[in-house]
Design a protein around this motif. Structure first.
Motif, PDB file in Angstrom:
ATOM      1  N   GLY A  44     -27.125 -10.294  27.132  1.00 52.80           N
ATOM      2  CA  GLY A  44     -28.540  -9.967  27.001  1.00 52.80           C
ATOM      3  C   GLY A  44     -29.497 -11.000  27.569  1.00 52.80           C
ATOM      4  O   GLY A  44     -30.702 -10.934  27.344  1.00 52.80           O
ATOM      5  N   SER A  45     -28.971 -11.970  28.327  1.00 47.97           N
ATOM      6  CA  SER A  45     -29.878 -12.987  28.877  1.00 47.97           C
ATOM      7  C   SER A  45     -30.668 -12.449  30.068  1.00 47.97           C
ATOM      8  O   SER A  45     -31.746 -12.958  30.384  1.00 47.97           O
ATOM      9  N   GLY A  46     -30.130 -11.434  30.743  1.00 47.23           N
ATOM     10  CA  GLY A  46     -30.902 -10.825  31.832  1.00 47.23           C
ATOM     11  C   GLY A  46     -30.186 -10.739  33.171  1.00 47.23           C
ATOM     12  O   GLY A  46     -30.828 -10.530  34.197  1.00 47.23           O
ATOM     13  N   LYS A  47     -28.873 -10.855  33.163  1.00 41.62           N
ATOM     14  CA  LYS A  47     -28.113 -10.825  34.417  1.00 41.62           C
ATOM     15  C   LYS A  47     -28.246  -9.469  35.107  1.00 41.62           C
ATOM     16  O   LYS A  47     -28.524  -9.379  36.299  1.00 41.62           O
ATOM     17  N   THR A  48     -28.044  -8.406  34.334  1.00 42.40           N
ATOM     18  CA  THR A  48     -28.135  -7.068  34.926  1.00 42.40           C
ATOM     19  C   THR A  48     -29.584  -6.737  35.295  1.00 42.40           C
ATOM     20  O   THR A  48     -29.844  -6.115  36.335  1.00 42.40           O
ATOM     21  N   THR A  49     -30.510  -7.188  34.478  1.00 41.08           N
ATOM     22  CA  THR A  49     -31.930  -6.944  34.774  1.00 41.08           C
ATOM     23  C   THR A  49     -32.308  -7.575  36.113  1.00 41.08           C
ATOM     24  O   THR A  49     -32.927  -6.941  36.967  1.00 41.08           O
ATOM     25  N   PHE A  50     -31.893  -8.816  36.320  1.00 43.99           N
ATOM     26  CA  PHE A  50     -32.147  -9.480  37.601  1.00 43.99           C
ATOM     27  C   PHE A  50     -31.508  -8.669  38.741  1.00 43.99           C
ATOM     28  O   PHE A  50     -32.122  -8.448  39.789  1.00 43.99           O
ATOM     29  N   THR A  51     -30.288  -8.231  38.529  1.00 44.23           N
ATOM     30  CA  THR A  51     -29.553  -7.504  39.579  1.00 44.23           C
ATOM     31  C   THR A  51     -30.271  -6.204  39.950  1.00 44.23           C
ATOM     32  O   THR A  51     -30.328  -5.824  41.117  1.00 44.23           O
ATOM     33  N   LYS A  52     -30.825  -5.540  38.940  1.00 45.53           N
ATOM     34  CA  LYS A  52     -31.561  -4.292  39.197  1.00 45.53           C
ATOM     35  C   LYS A  52     -32.723  -4.524  40.146  1.00 45.53           C
ATOM     36  O   LYS A  52     -32.943  -3.759  41.082  1.00 45.53           O
ATOM     37  N   TYR A  53     -33.474  -5.590  39.916  1.00 39.70           N
ATOM     38  CA  TYR A  53     -34.626  -5.871  40.770  1.00 39.70           C
ATOM     39  C   TYR A  53     -34.183  -6.354  42.152  1.00 39.70           C
ATOM     40  O   TYR A  53     -34.794  -6.021  43.162  1.00 39.70           O
ATOM     41  N   LEU A  54     -33.117  -7.126  42.184  1.00 41.01           N
ATOM     42  CA  LEU A  54     -32.597  -7.555  43.481  1.00 41.01           C
ATOM     43  C   LEU A  54     -32.190  -6.326  44.293  1.00 41.01           C
ATOM     44  O   LEU A  54     -32.498  -6.209  45.478  1.00 41.01           O
ATOM     45  N   ALA A  55     -31.496  -5.409  43.619  1.00 45.04           N
ATOM     46  CA  ALA A  55     -31.004  -4.189  44.282  1.00 45.04           C
ATOM     47  C   ALA A  55     -32.155  -3.419  44.922  1.00 45.04           C
ATOM     48  O   ALA A  55     -32.075  -3.021  46.093  1.00 45.04           O
ATOM     49  N   LYS A  56     -33.233  -3.245  44.179  1.00 47.09           N
ATOM     50  CA  LYS A  56     -34.388  -2.513  44.714  1.00 47.09           C
ATOM     51  C   LYS A  56     -34.897  -3.170  45.986  1.00 47.09           C
ATOM     52  O   LYS A  56     -35.267  -2.501  46.943  1.00 47.09           O
TER      53      LYS A  56
END
Ligand SMILES: Nc1ncnc2c1ncn2[C@@H]1O[C@H](COP(=O)(O)OP(=O)(O)OP(=O)(O)O)[C@@H](O)[C@H]1O
Ligand SMILES: [Mg+2]
Length: 160
Positions: A44-56
């Motif tokens: 829950g630190s934000g690894k996937t969240t960061f990846t989502k924005y990178l992906a976009k």
């Protein structure tokens, strides 16, 4: 032997999801074929969240979600995204089939990269995320070689 001293590093604090989005944009601007980004930090630190924005920002239109149970998900974009979550490999060991992607043409983002650090190339960008509060995140970002200019760009953006 690996010499940790030759990695450029920077520490930054993000105060909102919007800040994470901006950081992902800065890093995506430097995307290249074969780029590797390792992400570490608690659940829950934000690894996937960061990846989502990178992906976009690298032209991936699909919504991405966590590949925890599949280890790898592939998305098409301006650069293909190889999104890995290697959490499960802590117990079962490295999966050499991942080499096809890590040394492939797309951009690899590896959640829990520390579990396979010895199998990764020395040259990569690593982001270690610590959650300080609901929205605040402290990040340690390190890179060398082709990743040094990303560290410099982040320093320019966040210098105080
Ligand atoms: N500044 C921030 N940056 C990123 N995420 C944030 C931030 N502030 C709050 N969050 C929230 O923290 C959560 C991060 O979840 P996310 O799934 O990205 O974590 P994770 O590190 O991938 O976890 P896991 O180890 O389970 O894969 C989300 O609910 C997100 O909305
Ligand atoms: Mg995740």
């Amino acid at each position: 032997m690996r010499n940790e001293c030759i990695y450029l590093k920077t520490k930054i604090v993000l105060n909102s999801i919007e800040d994470t989005k901006k950081l992902a944009k800065i890093i995506a601007d430097y995307a290249f074929s074969g780029m590797i980004i390792g992400l570490a930090g608690d659940l829950g630190s934000g690894k996937t969240t960061f990846t989502k924005y990178l992906a976009k920002n690298i032209g991936v239109n699909d919504n991405i979600n966590s590949p925890t149970f599949t280890i790898l998900k592939i998305y098409q974009g301006n650069y293909d995204l190889y999104h890995m979550d290697v959490y499960r490999l802590e117990d079962i060991g490295y999966d050499y089939e991942l080499d096809d992607f890590i040394y492939g043409e797309g951009v690899s983002v590896i959640e829990w990269y520390t579990y396979i650090r010895d199998q990764l190339p020395e040259e990569l960008l690593t982001i270690d995320i610590q959650a300080d509060g609901e929205f605040q995140r402290s990040l340690l970002i390190e890179g060398k070689g082709r990743y040094e200019k990303i560290i410099e760009a982040i320093n320019n953006r966040y210098s105080n």
